[in-house]
Design a protein around this motif. Structure first.
Motif, mmCIF file in Angstrom:
data_model
loop_
_atom_site.group_PDB
_atom_site.id
_atom_site.type_symbol
_atom_site.label_atom_id
_atom_site.label_comp_id
_atom_site.label_asym_id
_atom_site.label_seq_id
_atom_site.Cartn_x
_atom_site.Cartn_y
_atom_site.Cartn_z
ATOM 1 N N UNK A 61 0.837 -1.201 0.000
ATOM 2 C CA UNK A 61 0.000 0.000 0.000
ATOM 3 C C UNK A 61 0.873 1.253 0.000
ATOM 4 N N UNK A 62 2.037 1.191 0.639
ATOM 5 C CA UNK A 62 2.944 2.341 0.632
ATOM 6 C C UNK A 62 3.405 2.659 -0.786
ATOM 7 N N UNK A 63 3.730 1.613 -1.563
ATOM 8 C CA UNK A 63 4.138 1.830 -2.953
ATOM 9 C C UNK A 63 3.003 2.414 -3.784
ATOM 10 N N UNK A 64 1.806 1.938 -3.562
ATOM 11 C CA UNK A 64 0.646 2.453 -4.295
ATOM 12 C C UNK A 64 0.428 3.920 -3.955
ATOM 13 N N UNK A 65 0.484 4.256 -2.668
ATOM 14 C CA UNK A 65 0.295 5.647 -2.242
ATOM 15 C C UNK A 65 1.382 6.542 -2.829
ATOM 16 N N UNK A 66 2.619 6.056 -2.840
ATOM 17 C CA UNK A 66 3.732 6.839 -3.398
ATOM 18 C C UNK A 66 3.504 7.100 -4.875
ATOM 19 N N UNK A 67 3.100 6.072 -5.630
ATOM 20 C CA UNK A 67 2.858 6.249 -7.066
ATOM 21 C C UNK A 67 1.701 7.202 -7.320
ATOM 22 N N UNK A 68 0.671 7.144 -6.498
ATOM 23 C CA UNK A 68 -0.456 8.071 -6.665
ATOM 24 C C UNK A 68 -0.032 9.508 -6.397
ATOM 25 N N UNK A 69 0.797 9.706 -5.355
ATOM 26 C CA UNK A 69 1.291 11.056 -5.084
ATOM 27 C C UNK A 69 2.129 11.564 -6.250
ATOM 28 N N UNK A 70 2.984 10.699 -6.792
ATOM 29 C CA UNK A 70 3.831 11.105 -7.910
ATOM 30 C C UNK A 70 2.997 11.484 -9.125
ATOM 31 N N UNK A 71 1.949 10.708 -9.400
ATOM 32 C CA UNK A 71 1.071 11.028 -10.546
ATOM 33 C C UNK A 71 0.338 12.345 -10.311
ATOM 34 N N UNK A 72 -0.079 12.589 -9.075
ATOM 35 C CA UNK A 72 -0.804 13.809 -8.761
ATOM 36 C C UNK A 72 0.103 15.038 -8.913
ATOM 37 N N UNK A 73 1.401 14.873 -8.672
ATOM 38 C CA UNK A 73 2.347 15.978 -8.774
ATOM 39 C C UNK A 73 2.691 16.303 -10.218
ATOM 40 N N UNK A 74 2.445 15.381 -11.118
ATOM 41 C CA UNK A 74 2.816 15.596 -12.530
ATOM 42 C C UNK A 74 1.829 16.420 -13.271
#
Length: 97
Positions: A84-97
């Protein structure tokens, strides 16, 4: 186990509607009877939601043409997973783009 959808709509994979009718079309024979038995015994609310959620997951796997490979990988411990940490990290990264 991954929390992300492996196959969604538009992927060319079978899609099982998350309804009683949609779920009931996937299992065959005694598994369909088991679905209806559990469904008819569950009171409205969280228990009924739990029955539908569990059987929807089974229906998605039952209708997936890769089900045998996925099951074998899961049993062998080689099914790719994520946290879940990896999923949350990827979602944050996508939101920042």
């Amino acid at each position: 186990m991954s929390a992300q959808v492996a196959h969604g709509e538009g992927s060319g994979r079978p899609h099982v509607p998350r309804t009683i009718g949609g779920i009931s079309n996937a299992p065959r024979g005694s598994r369909r009877a088991q679905f209806f038995a559990e469904l008819l015994e569950a009171p409205q609310g969280p228990q009924l939601d739990g029955v539908l959620t569990a059987w929807w997951g089974r229906a998605m796997l039952d209708t997936d043409p890769d089900r045998d490979r996925i099951r074998a990988s899961a049993e062998a411990g080689t099914l790719p997973t994520t946290t879940m940490d990896d999923i949350a990290r990827r979602r944050r990264q996508r939101a920042e783009q």
